[in-house]
Design a protein around this motif. Sequence first.
Motif, PDB file in Angstrom:
ATOM      1  N   ARG A 167       0.838  -1.206   0.000  1.00 38.94           N
ATOM      2  CA  ARG A 167       0.000   0.000   0.000  1.00 38.94           C
ATOM      3  C   ARG A 167       0.872   1.254   0.000  1.00 38.94           C
ATOM      4  O   ARG A 167       1.925   1.289   0.624  1.00 38.94           O
ATOM      5  N   ALA A 227      -2.665   5.264   1.840  1.00 39.17           N
ATOM      6  CA  ALA A 227      -3.775   4.310   1.883  1.00 39.17           C
ATOM      7  C   ALA A 227      -3.682   3.370   3.074  1.00 39.17           C
ATOM      8  O   ALA A 227      -4.417   2.384   3.142  1.00 39.17           O
ATOM      9  N   LEU A 284     -10.074   0.618  -1.419  1.00 39.00           N
ATOM     10  CA  LEU A 284      -8.837   0.832  -2.144  1.00 39.00           C
ATOM     11  C   LEU A 284      -9.086   1.170  -3.608  1.00 39.00           C
ATOM     12  O   LEU A 284      -9.961   0.603  -4.267  1.00 39.00           O
ATOM     13  N   ASP A 299      -3.759   3.288  -5.050  1.00 33.49           N
ATOM     14  CA  ASP A 299      -3.357   3.140  -3.651  1.00 33.49           C
ATOM     15  C   ASP A 299      -2.331   2.034  -3.463  1.00 33.49           C
ATOM     16  O   ASP A 299      -1.747   1.904  -2.376  1.00 33.49           O
ATOM     17  N   THR A 328      -4.605  13.915  -0.740  1.00 38.51           N
ATOM     18  CA  THR A 328      -4.147  12.540  -0.496  1.00 38.51           C
ATOM     19  C   THR A 328      -2.814  12.271  -1.164  1.00 38.51           C
ATOM     20  O   THR A 328      -2.128  11.307  -0.838  1.00 38.51           O
TER      21      THR A 328
END
Length: 759
Positions: A178, A182, A190, A194, A668
């Motif tokens: 990952r 994530a 997911l 990710d 993110t």
Amino acid sequence: MNQHTLLLVACLLAAPLRAAELQLMSAPVRIATPQESAGLVSRLSTLDHRQGLGADYSFRISSQHPGVTGQKITRAQHTYKGLRVLGSESVVVTNPAGEIVGVSIADRRPGLAPSAVTPGGAPTPDTPAAPATPADTAPAIGTDEAIRIAVRAIAPRGTHRWPPSAELLIYPVMKTVRAPSAAGKSEEQLNATDLQEVVDRYALAYLVQLRMAQDGKVIYFDVVVDARTGAIIQQWPALQTVIGSGNSQYNGVVPINTTLSGAGYQMLDASRGAGGKFGAMAITNANHSSPNNPDPGGIYTNAGNTWGDGQQYNGGSTSNANGQTAAVNALWGLMNTYDTNKNVLGWQSLDGNNTATYIAAHVGTGYDNAFYDDSCRCMYIGDGDFFLSLGSIDVIGHEMSHGVTAATADLIYAGESGGLNESNSDIGGEMVEAYARNGGSGGAIPAAGNDWMMGKEISRSGEPLRWMYKPHKDGSSPDAWSVNLKNLDVHYSSGPNNRMFYFLSQGSSADPASDYHSPFLVRTPAAMTGIGSDKAYRIWFKALTTKFTSSTNYADARDKVLQAAQELYGTASKEAIAVQRAYAAINVGADIDEQGGGGGGGGGGETERLVNGGFENGVTGWSGTTGVIGNFNGQDAYEGARYAWLGGNGRRATETLTQRVAIPADATSASLRFALHIDTAETGNTVYDRLMVTVRNANGGATTTLATYTNLTPADGYQLRSFDLSAWKGQTVILSFTLREDRSKQTSFVLDKVSLLTR
């Protein structure tokens, strides 16, 4: 080489210019001489050595084919101590002068591959050490024993259609990890981006290629055998499936190109392709030759130039009017496949170099399959039993597209890359169907004509093999990416990418009850807008042939298809936005708004944070030595007209370009990307001139150097660079490019297409 089959039974059971004006694929390219190939390998190796790599690392040219007009694509496999590293390669783009203008890399070499890397190659935070480099490359078993082990496992009673081979190589055993962003997600949450495929360990192994037959079936497998223990590490199937007048079974009376021969005619089309087994495109009569070891037979002949009766084969003569119908189907399909790619894209035949192929009809008795065999670069068609004759236009386009894949990206026929391999053939089949149904002429894929269902015409029940717009209708193919995708049969793992291409071309529906709806499209509008089959096919084909490597997976495909769209239509074009939305629709990458591609930080799609990263608006957004921005004699832009030329003075100089950028706290991810070309007049192995790429908090704090480039790392063309800036989330940073040149001999650092994207 890989071989290809549609696996029919298993599928049922289980603001710029228009692209046609902007870029076509080049005409057939001249294959480099051994001396020219050695020169390219030497240049690639020199760049490696200047980065501190020794003589253990080198390159091996595997294939060459056309790129876009004026360019050649060379695929260079990475080697370590003389052995190929499977799935590790460079796709090198050169201009007519032989200069390198771009490189797409999948780097899995020992000693270089960290256990986790970003898509651009920069180590992720807290990256562990790279897996151990193989200490010994001497095998404990020989090639004959490796072949015996593979045969015992795959087809112990089989016979060899083609001689088996065993290549000693370095096999990177991969694992999935990952991304740090994530870490807290559940498996159901997911996204494809990710996860990262990383090298877990290296094995000295044999890649055994078996092309066999057993119990009336063709059995082609690639098997990885541990060269020390004899254990089988991995295996995957390598058989990948799916103007005279002709009365075809599925298309009425169609024009077919034949050749006058004596007092009769041959199904030999001398206007399409050259060389190959028959000197031109041909249809042959296999005359029920066993699928175990099919003999293509001779070219179809006829006293007159009207062929076939348009009816399903009745089991009688394969050479009378009824028997000729399967050959009519095949020739019409082959002609239209050739014309689709040549007239629309400029791509000639399967390999781009206009090498002729052939199709053998009437293989076996009641044989329910069709397959492409790259060992002969040809296709075999059965008459069907559960199915009708397997020569429908989309099936032929599908199989021939396997030949294009084999000649270019050669996507490994397992896991996600295998699903993309199959998906490319489904895409090709549908585009050929659309082109053929609209007269088979013109320089664009028509907007309509295909049904977006693979193999519907050959089905006696009327149920297609696959639904591209809603893959799950077959009961086995998923509609979107998930962590289990790589474990599926490749005819099912193709489903999400098929759906992506449908959405890219035709758009989606906002109605949750519709087969054309995606729950992953969460931005506006809820129904994404398609860009049409013509543009979608150009983008896809360019990515496949000039960017994909053999190990490309869904996340990598998304990035490279996006790059192709940006190069064809512009960085912020509606076409590039559509690619991002179409992949988001199958859970690969985040969704974005169509207008401006905007959105917030973590909850939205990719957002550009830099201003004027392509320098097309002059000095807007940039501070420092802004006189380096412009269009000057002696250097070219990566795209557009302007760029930043730092250095090139041949005297002491310091030049800096900076821009202040805010990275949202709820992002993110944050990725810095840019294109950089370096040339120098310096000689020797001493660093004289350098470009430093740095980032620091605008409110103070230490400066972090992301990279330093010097006169020791020149390249013939632009190289794409990428860095993870996630560590600066929630901060306003100052991004700097600083040039320091010494008193003599210039080094030029030419910068273009600078981008800082957040999700």
